[in-house]
Design a protein around this motif. Sequence first.
Motif, short mmCIF file in Angstrom:
data_model
loop_
_atom_site.label_atom_id
_atom_site.label_comp_id
_atom_site.label_asym_id
_atom_site.label_seq_id
_atom_site.Cartn_x
_atom_site.Cartn_y
_atom_site.Cartn_z
N GLY A 189 0.78 -1.23 0.00
CA GLY A 189 0.00 0.00 0.00
C GLY A 189 0.81 1.27 0.00
O GLY A 189 0.34 2.31 0.49
N PRO A 191 1.94 4.73 -1.07
CA PRO A 191 1.33 5.77 -1.91
C PRO A 191 2.15 5.99 -3.19
O PRO A 191 3.38 5.87 -3.18
CB PRO A 191 1.34 7.01 -1.02
CG PRO A 191 1.37 6.48 0.38
CD PRO A 191 2.20 5.23 0.30
N ASP A 192 1.47 6.33 -4.26
CA ASP A 192 2.14 6.50 -5.55
C ASP A 192 3.22 7.57 -5.50
O ASP A 192 4.29 7.41 -6.11
CB ASP A 192 1.12 6.85 -6.64
CG ASP A 192 0.22 5.68 -6.99
OD1 ASP A 192 0.58 4.53 -6.68
OD2 ASP A 192 -0.86 5.92 -7.59
N ASN A 193 2.96 8.68 -4.79
CA ASN A 193 3.96 9.75 -4.80
C ASN A 193 5.21 9.37 -4.00
O ASN A 193 6.30 9.88 -4.27
CB ASN A 193 3.37 11.06 -4.28
CG ASN A 193 2.91 10.97 -2.83
OD1 ASN A 193 2.65 9.90 -2.32
ND2 ASN A 193 2.81 12.12 -2.18
N ARG A 195 6.27 6.11 -3.93
CA ARG A 195 6.91 5.18 -4.85
C ARG A 195 7.66 5.92 -5.96
O ARG A 195 8.72 5.47 -6.42
CB ARG A 195 5.86 4.25 -5.47
CG ARG A 195 6.42 3.09 -6.26
CD ARG A 195 5.32 2.13 -6.69
NE ARG A 195 4.66 1.51 -5.55
CZ ARG A 195 5.14 0.46 -4.90
NH1 ARG A 195 6.29 -0.08 -5.27
NH2 ARG A 195 4.49 -0.05 -3.88
N TYR A 319 6.55 8.61 6.01
CA TYR A 319 6.88 7.50 5.12
C TYR A 319 8.39 7.43 4.93
O TYR A 319 9.07 8.45 4.87
CB TYR A 319 6.19 7.70 3.75
CG TYR A 319 4.71 7.96 3.86
CD1 TYR A 319 3.79 6.93 3.77
CD2 TYR A 319 4.23 9.26 4.06
CE1 TYR A 319 2.43 7.17 3.87
CE2 TYR A 319 2.87 9.52 4.17
CZ TYR A 319 1.97 8.46 4.07
OH TYR A 319 0.63 8.71 4.20
N GLU A 333 5.96 2.89 7.43
CA GLU A 333 5.08 4.03 7.66
C GLU A 333 5.00 4.28 9.16
O GLU A 333 5.08 3.35 9.97
CB GLU A 333 3.67 3.74 7.12
CG GLU A 333 3.60 3.61 5.61
CD GLU A 333 2.19 3.33 5.12
OE1 GLU A 333 1.26 3.24 5.96
OE2 GLU A 333 2.01 3.19 3.89
N SER A 373 3.35 13.45 3.70
CA SER A 373 2.42 12.90 2.70
C SER A 373 2.61 13.51 1.32
O SER A 373 2.07 12.99 0.33
CB SER A 373 0.97 13.10 3.17
OG SER A 373 0.71 14.48 3.40
#
Length: 475
Positions: A189, A191-193, A195, A319, A333, A373
């Motif tokens: 899970g 988050p795309d940003n 990754r 993160y 996280e 975030s």
Amino acid sequence: MKYFNQLLIIASLGLTIVSSAQTLAANKASEIASKGQAIAEQKQAMKNLHGQLSASLRAAERHTVELTTSELSTLTTPGVDPTGRYRVGVHRAVGKSVSHDKADLIINIPGAYAVRLELAHVKGVVSVFNESGQAYQYSQDGFTHTFIGEEVRVRGAAHIEGAGAVNMGGNLCDFNASCVENAECKNIGMPDNIRDVRNAFASILFRSGAFYYVCSGGLVADSDSDSEVPYFLTARHCVSKGREANSVETFFQYTQTCSTEPQDCSTQPDSSTVGSSIVKSGRQGDYSLLRLSDNPPDGSIYLGWNTDPIASTDEAYLYRISHPGGAPQAYSEHWVDTEAPNCSSWPRGNWIYSRDLLGATEGGSSGSPVLNSDAEIVGQLSGGCGFNVNDVCDDSSNATVDGAFAAYYSDISQFLGGGDPDPGGDCTDADRDGWCVEEGDCDDANSEINPGEKDRGGPKWSDKVDNDCDGIIDG
């Protein structure tokens, strides 16, 4: 990675809580690096060089470095030592020379998983290669890349000052805690940003005294969108001296295939850069801002940053990508816990206290940037504080502690805000010999004069120079 046991809650509650001296409304978005060579291109260039060197083999002198029982034990049982860092190897003096006109020199260290050399008095181009296909060339003094196996071959003119024997085992395997999460797995899970900025992070290998250590870190963007200064953030308790920075080797884009089973950790990561200098290092926040000597590989990411006082923002999500044990990327996280008991040497405000929500950090994760975030740096890992820090999976008893970027941003804003300044701060090292003026280098214009040199005088002659900076002229 440092750990502290907080034995009494009542004692921790009586501590004075120190907040950030100044709240600075400053932030920067991430940027994509483009100046470096792609890792695939690096591999092809190495393959070509190795082929050329192997096709012209010549006679060689073999020098064997025999490790003691204690040194061999360090290799077979890496782990956190009394310095709070994750130790993975040993360094030994060698004192052998090789010249262009004579045979190659083979340095052999029985029991080493990998070997790394320290070169001095390099003349022209020096080639270092091994039987497994690794090959690099060097034209100045300093540390080589890490070579898999027990031996390396040196061709050219140089003095082999020392050699390191290193255990470079990977992570996400049987020696990692069960709660450590593989960053390559899609089901965690991420988050795309987050990754999207994974190529900012690297494991680092460096020498400090008689040992080799691993920590983590990440590239940092400056405010000038037209520049790509290879700034790299890690922890001060990892790298704080010029000579340590000089030995830093980075491993970018180092990942492990997703699997639910322990994996083979014997693969060597692709080395990306060798050498760095200290731009600024501070005890408040436990940070070191380095400048890498080489550009990071193409496709790397320079992380943005944010100076909001996240240490006082309860339940803010954080993160992290780190390299526990000095190996492939792990993901974790966290959420900020403003009520977590704090350790006296890490006052809240200058440090961020959080609880683990997913995954964990271990020895070797120290220095890894922690992101908000928006994928912006808000701190970097110092370690853990709690009642059961030997169990990194016990998130209820332990807090994860990061140096707060907001607390020390004013000390580094001149570098991140101004493009490409000259390195300075706590380490002045103009001659790039790995010794800071602040550490006792008495001649920063001559790389052969520093506390690590030996006086060259004797009973029959003297060069009339204080080579080792002890205040005594030879002779």
